[in-house]
Design a protein around this motif. Structure first.
Motif, PDB file in Angstrom:
ATOM      1  N   VAL A 248       0.853  -1.191   0.000  1.00 37.19           N
ATOM      2  CA  VAL A 248       0.000   0.000   0.000  1.00 37.19           C
ATOM      3  C   VAL A 248       0.891   1.245   0.000  1.00 37.19           C
ATOM      4  CG1 VAL A 248      -1.774   1.310   1.216  1.00 37.19           C
ATOM      5  CG2 VAL A 248      -1.832  -1.199   1.245  1.00 37.19           C
ATOM      6  N   SER A 249       0.736   2.074  -0.999  1.00 39.81           N
ATOM      7  CA  SER A 249       1.470   3.345  -1.078  1.00 39.81           C
ATOM      8  C   SER A 249       0.464   4.485  -1.080  1.00 39.81           C
ATOM      9  CB  SER A 249       2.328   3.398  -2.351  1.00 39.81           C
ATOM     10  OG  SER A 249       3.346   2.423  -2.307  1.00 39.81           O
ATOM     11  N   LYS A 250       0.641   5.420  -0.172  1.00 39.23           N
ATOM     12  CA  LYS A 250      -0.267   6.556  -0.057  1.00 39.23           C
ATOM     13  C   LYS A 250       0.522   7.863  -0.099  1.00 39.23           C
ATOM     14  CE  LYS A 250      -3.753   4.215   2.790  1.00 39.23           C
ATOM     15  NZ  LYS A 250      -4.500   4.251   4.082  1.00 39.23           N
ATOM     16  N   PRO A 251       0.043   8.816  -0.897  1.00 39.53           N
ATOM     17  CA  PRO A 251       0.702  10.135  -0.876  1.00 39.53           C
ATOM     18  C   PRO A 251       0.347  10.860   0.419  1.00 39.53           C
ATOM     19  CG  PRO A 251      -1.217  10.175  -2.301  1.00 39.53           C
ATOM     20  CD  PRO A 251      -1.059   8.751  -1.862  1.00 39.53           C
ATOM     21  N   ALA A 252       1.234  11.671   0.887  1.00 41.73           N
ATOM     22  CA  ALA A 252       0.996  12.442   2.105  1.00 41.73           C
ATOM     23  C   ALA A 252       1.677  13.789   1.971  1.00 41.73           C
ATOM     24  CB  ALA A 252       1.536  11.694   3.325  1.00 41.73           C
ATOM     25  N   GLU A 395       5.670  10.049  -0.010  1.00 40.41           N
ATOM     26  CA  GLU A 395       4.948   8.817  -0.343  1.00 40.41           C
ATOM     27  C   GLU A 395       5.270   7.804   0.745  1.00 40.41           C
ATOM     28  OE1 GLU A 395       4.430   6.841  -4.455  1.00 40.41           O
ATOM     29  OE2 GLU A 395       6.072   5.755  -3.481  1.00 40.41           O
ATOM     30  N   ARG A 396       4.250   7.392   1.466  1.00 41.67           N
ATOM     31  CA  ARG A 396       4.430   6.439   2.552  1.00 41.67           C
ATOM     32  C   ARG A 396       3.973   5.061   2.075  1.00 41.67           C
ATOM     33  NH1 ARG A 396       2.704  11.016   6.019  1.00 41.67           N
ATOM     34  NH2 ARG A 396       4.592  11.676   7.115  1.00 41.67           N
ATOM     35  N   THR A 397       4.883   4.089   2.193  1.00 40.57           N
ATOM     36  CA  THR A 397       4.621   2.735   1.687  1.00 40.57           C
ATOM     37  C   THR A 397       4.637   1.736   2.826  1.00 40.57           C
ATOM     38  OG1 THR A 397       5.680   3.285  -0.415  1.00 40.57           O
ATOM     39  CG2 THR A 397       5.413   0.948   0.096  1.00 40.57           C
ATOM     40  N   THR A 415       7.853  -0.550   6.613  1.00 37.81           N
ATOM     41  CA  THR A 415       7.302   0.763   6.274  1.00 37.81           C
ATOM     42  C   THR A 415       8.426   1.674   5.800  1.00 37.81           C
ATOM     43  OG1 THR A 415       7.550   1.544   8.554  1.00 37.81           O
ATOM     44  CG2 THR A 415       5.418   0.584   7.933  1.00 37.81           C
ATOM     45  N   SER A 417       9.183   5.857   3.936  1.00 38.59           N
ATOM     46  CA  SER A 417       8.669   7.157   3.526  1.00 38.59           C
ATOM     47  C   SER A 417       9.671   7.782   2.571  1.00 38.59           C
ATOM     48  CB  SER A 417       8.471   8.054   4.751  1.00 38.59           C
ATOM     49  OG  SER A 417       8.020   9.325   4.364  1.00 38.59           O
TER      50      SER A 417
END
Length: 910
Positions: A248-252, A395-397, A415, A417
């Motif tokens: 799961v990769s989410k932009p932050a 980008e936090r993965t 995890t 970043s």
């Protein structure tokens, strides 16, 4: 002619240049009146009427101001833009009205947030009237601090001899530090294990993943509590197969922090520059008042006492232009950023702390500043600029991994970043107390269901490491300021003086940037918690601050707030007055038990006397402070300091004398002991006929390394080094209150270490003594000053010198020691004038023997009543006028002792 009143002579000189010949700018040198240190200065029974006093120095300046105003067309009050500044203007106006020099002359109040020509001219064009609610808030705070200190400190002196003072805000700050220390002392470490697998992708990229579950059970950070469980999981993973469960990769986004307020500047300067809160304010004051650039004095930053986080529109526009020029348009956000404070009781009447001209980059002004000024200016500039820059894009993965080994299953997680766009991070990143900056941790590209293997090279494939939970950390100045602001205790502009007061009272010490409570501070805190708990409660103190803020907003009557407070507070003090000291000590024994009577771990009574069989250890007090003693005194004379030192416990000295051996000359035992003043060695035993020889252990010596040879060396002091070649008189080496030294005919020269006392030779000793005399020691001319500051307003040079006990300021016959952590080279004339004027005011005038005799009782009463007549909350942060000198002084020892304690209470107030 228009008369303008400011606080500082430096500001007066600069502002006069901007305003021209139609204006005369005069300085008040801070507050011109103060509450006299005597009973009745604040009268609760007369609606809290206050009696103000003007000291001689301030009287001279007020006369000069009055003479100038008498022939002037207009009076303009231009003191600082805060509550204290408003109060100074009010005091000046009150005095001028009593002198009847104003008549029908117009009186205006102007405020400027920066000492620049434009800011001052704009202020002059927009005058206002004195802010009465703000003055009322000052009066309420001033009366509160006076009443608390004047009433509470004498109770401390009677019930806890050796105690210094208590105060409204200072005591609450001290409680925070002491509570944290108690948490650390009662903390019991818990064992836990971490398990990390070093994994490898099909493409040979490696990364780490930590255990999150085993056999269907979630595993938290502290859930693996023993080596057996850790070994079981590690063994299973070493033979397991691994597969990616999900990626799961989410932009932050990470947004910049707002510009500095007083408290955030103190916190960040502590973390990044290593400045104390007081040092930060000293340097910021200079940057605000102005630096000479191109022949003109220019204020470089806006006013440094503020809770506001917003900055002016023109400053925002300038920041956006500079960002575009220096970093590019993609670093300029689409819209300007606007901030609001989340702190309790925030007053946002003023701008945040920012450079007066954002086009004035740090590299452009560095050559005009000293090192500390340049570093602080750069910090303010970068923080202000960053506050208007684009957000950082991250980008936090998260990679979840399944592990199988036969019927056994486990889950792991990695995890990372990654910074995709640095934004404001290109210029500035906020410091943290743990120095844990956010670092990029790039994970390899993997897909769901990818097979993984344990890494074949490098670290162990699976690591199982033992850890123990850690107690909460001690407060640093930065973290304490942050906590006080969160709780709404005190005002941010007073934090520096509060922290300095705690150190000056020796309630806390600063060790490796951590605030460590000392025994006298812990006793005062325990006493207040036992008998005045309401007044050191965080919520109560914060609610009182809220009431003071409502007074400044015109929502509450200041007398009504004082009336409610005084009714309950005076009643509580009356109840405590009848308590016996023994009752107080019983309460403190119980509250401080984890600190002064720690559990020995063997089930024995921690309060049992280690010397006699039947005695109980208890807290004792004397004029020198508190210590632990045996209840069987005088039959048993065992004493020790409050807290057992770790070294003392290891060596047995904390639980009684440890015999190191026998003196070969006398045959008497040489023992290591722990007394009320610390560890010491003693030759023989106490007896009525003979007092045994003793010698304290130097602070740098470890009790665990002490043997008979070293103990005998200590007992042999003082040591004769040899005869001085000039006069044939002996030179001796010894250990003293201020460390190791050599002595010859009234001259004392410090040595580098205690060990040198036993090895220093004649040549080295003669050189050290000669060097000391050259610097101003006895028998030679006074040493040259470290720094020449200028002329005193009353005539005579003001200089900084190096003294035996540290640097000091000298004017005429007045010597004033510089505060701790003050760089002698950074002292300004204005700061020096404050110190010497205050010291001169404290010096008693000489009286005839007859007057001293007849006035002894009155003098005792006066010196005893010196309690909390001074507000340390904010006056200590300003430039206070010197207090009026006492006109009588008795040489009685009791009066002197109480005067010292009274002065401590008077300066406390926060």
């Amino acid at each position: 002619m228009n008369i303008v009143i400011v606080e500082s002579p430096a500001k007066a000189k600069t502002i006069n240049k901007y305003l021209g010949s139609n204006y005369q700018v005069l300085a008040s040198y801070g507050h011109v009146r103060d509450l006299p240190p005597k009973d009745g200065s604040v009268q609760p029974d007369d609606n809290f009427a206050m009696s103000w006093q003007v000291d001689a120095k301030s009287q001279k300046r007020l006369n000069e101001i009055a003479a100038a105003v008498k022939d002037a067309d207009r009076l303009i009050l231009a003191t600082d833009p805060d509550r204290e500044g408003e109060a100074i203007s009010w005091h000046v106006l009150e005095v001028l009205q009593k002198k009847k020099v104003l008549k029908d002359k117009p009186v205006e109040r102007v405020v400027f947030n920066a000492i620049t020509k434009q800011a001052i001219l704009d202020a002059m064009a927009n005058p206002r009237q004195l802010d009465t609610p703000l003055v009322d808030a000052y009066l309420a705070r001033r009366a509160l601090d006076y009443l608390v200190g004047f009433t509470l400190s004498p109770v401390l002196w009677r019930k806890l001899p050796g105690a210094r003072s208590a105060g409204r805000v200072q005591s609450v700050a001290l409680r925070l530090i002491c509570d944290r220390e108690m948490e650390i002392e009662v903390f019991k470490a818990q064992e836990y294990w971490s398990i990390v697998a070093n994994l490898q992708t099909p493409g040979m990229a490696t990364f780490q993943a930590g255990i999150t579950g085993f056999d269907g059970k979630k595993i938290g950070r502290h859930d693996i509590t023993n080596e057996q469980d850790a070994t079981t999981i590690r063994t299973m993973l070493e033979s397991a197969s691994f597969q990616v469960g999900s990626v799961v990769s989410k932009p932050a986004k990470r947004n910049p922090s707002p510009p500095f307020t007083t408290s955030t500047l103190q916190q960040e300067a502590s973390r990044k520059l290593g400045f104390s809160a007081s040092r930060t304010m000293q340097v910021a004051q200079k940057l605000y008042e102005g630096i000479t650039i191109g022949g003109e004095t220019t204020g470089l930053i806006t006013y440094m006492r503020t809770d506001g986080v917003q900055i002016a529109g023109e400053a925002i526009s300038a920041a956006r232009k500079v960002i575009g020029q220096d970093y590019g348009d993609n670093y300029v956000p689409e819209k300007p950023r606007f901030y609001s404070s989340k702190a309790k009781n925030a007053q946002e009447a003023h701008e945040a702390i920012r450079p007066t001209d954002l086009f004035r980059r740090p590299k452009d002004v560095a050559r005009f500043l000293d090192q500390d000024q340049a570093r602080l200016y750069e910090l303010v500039w970068k923080r202000t600029m960053a506050s208007q820059m684009e957000s950082a894009v991250l980008e936090r993965t998260t990679i979840d991994i399944d592990a199988k080994n036969g019927a056994k299953t486990a889950t792991l997680r990695a995890t990372g970043s990654v910074v995709r766009f640095d934004g404001f991070l290109a210029l500035y990143q906020e410091g943290r107390d743990d120095d844990d900056e956010e670092a990029a941790n790039r994970l390899p590209a993997v897909n769901d269901n990818d097979a993984l293997t344990l890494a074949a090279t490098g670290a162990k494939p699976v690591e199982a490491n033992q850890h123990f939970t850690q107690p909460p950390p001690r407060y640093t100045e930065a973290s304490l300021v942050k906590k006080m602001e969160e709780l709404g205790i005190g005002r941010p502009s007073t934090y520096a003086s509060t922290l300095q007061t705690l150190r000056d009272r020796e309630y806390v010490e600063l060790e490796k940037k951590q605030l460590v409570p000392q025994d006298k501070g812990r006793i005062v805190t325990a006493f207040l918690q036992s008998f005045f708990n309401r007044y050191v409660e965080f919520d109560f103190t914060a609610s009182l601050e809220e009431q003071l803020d409502r007074i400044s907003a015109g929502e509450l009557s200041w007398q009504e707030v004082l009336r409610d407070f005084w009714r309950d507070f005076s009643g509580a003090v009356t109840e405590i007055k009848d308590l016996r000291v023994s009752e107080v000590l019983d309460a403190l024994n119980e509250l401080l038990a984890p600190h002064i009577f720690p559990d020995k771990g063997d089930g024995s009574n921690p309060r049992a006397c280690p010397v006699c069989d039947s005695g109980q250890l208890s807290l004792k007090v004397s004029k020198f402070g508190a210590f632990i003693g045996c209840s069987n005194y005088p039959e048993c004379s065992y004493t020790r300091q409050l807290a057992k030192s770790g070294e003392g416990e290891e060596d047995g000295a904390a639980d009684g004398p440890k015999v190191l051996g026998q003196d070969p000359e006398t045959g008497l035992d040489v023992s290591l002991r722990n007394g009320r003043f610390g560890l010491y060695v003693q030759l023989g035993e106490d007896s009525k006929e003979n007092k045994p020889k003793r010698s304290s252990l130097p602070k740098t010596w470890s009790a665990s390394d002490l043997d008979l040879e070293k103990a005998l060396q200590l007992l042999s002091l003082p040591r004769e080094v040899g005869l001085h070649p000039e006069d044939g008189k002996p030179i001796t080496a010894n250990l003293g209150r201020y460390g190791p030294y050599v002595h010859h005919e009234g001259t004392y020269a410090n040595l580098t270490s205690p060990d040198e006392v036993f090895s220093v030779g004649l040549n080295r000793a003669v050189d050290a003594l000669a060097e000391k005399r050259a610097k101003g020691g006895r028998g030679r001319a006074t040493a040259a000053p470290l720094k020449e500051l200028g002329e005193h307003p009353d005539g005579g040079p003001v200089n900084v010198y190096e003294g035996r006990y540290g640097p000091y300021v000298k004017w005429a016959k007045v010597n004033a020691t510089l505060p701790k952590d003050t760089d002698p080279q950074s002292v300004t004339l204005e700061q020096a004038l404050e110190l010497v004027n205050a010291k001169a005011a404290k010096a008693p005038k000489k009286a005839t023997a007859k007057k001293t005799t007849t006035k002894t009782a009155a003098a005792k009463k006066t010196t005893t009543k010196k309690a909390a007549a001074k507000d340390g909350d904010e006056a200590a942060e300003k430039k206070p006028a010197a207090k009026k000198a006492a006109t009588k002084k008795t040489p009685a020892k009791k009066a002197t002792t109480k005067k010292t304690a009274a002065k401590a209470a008077a300066d406390d107030a926060s």
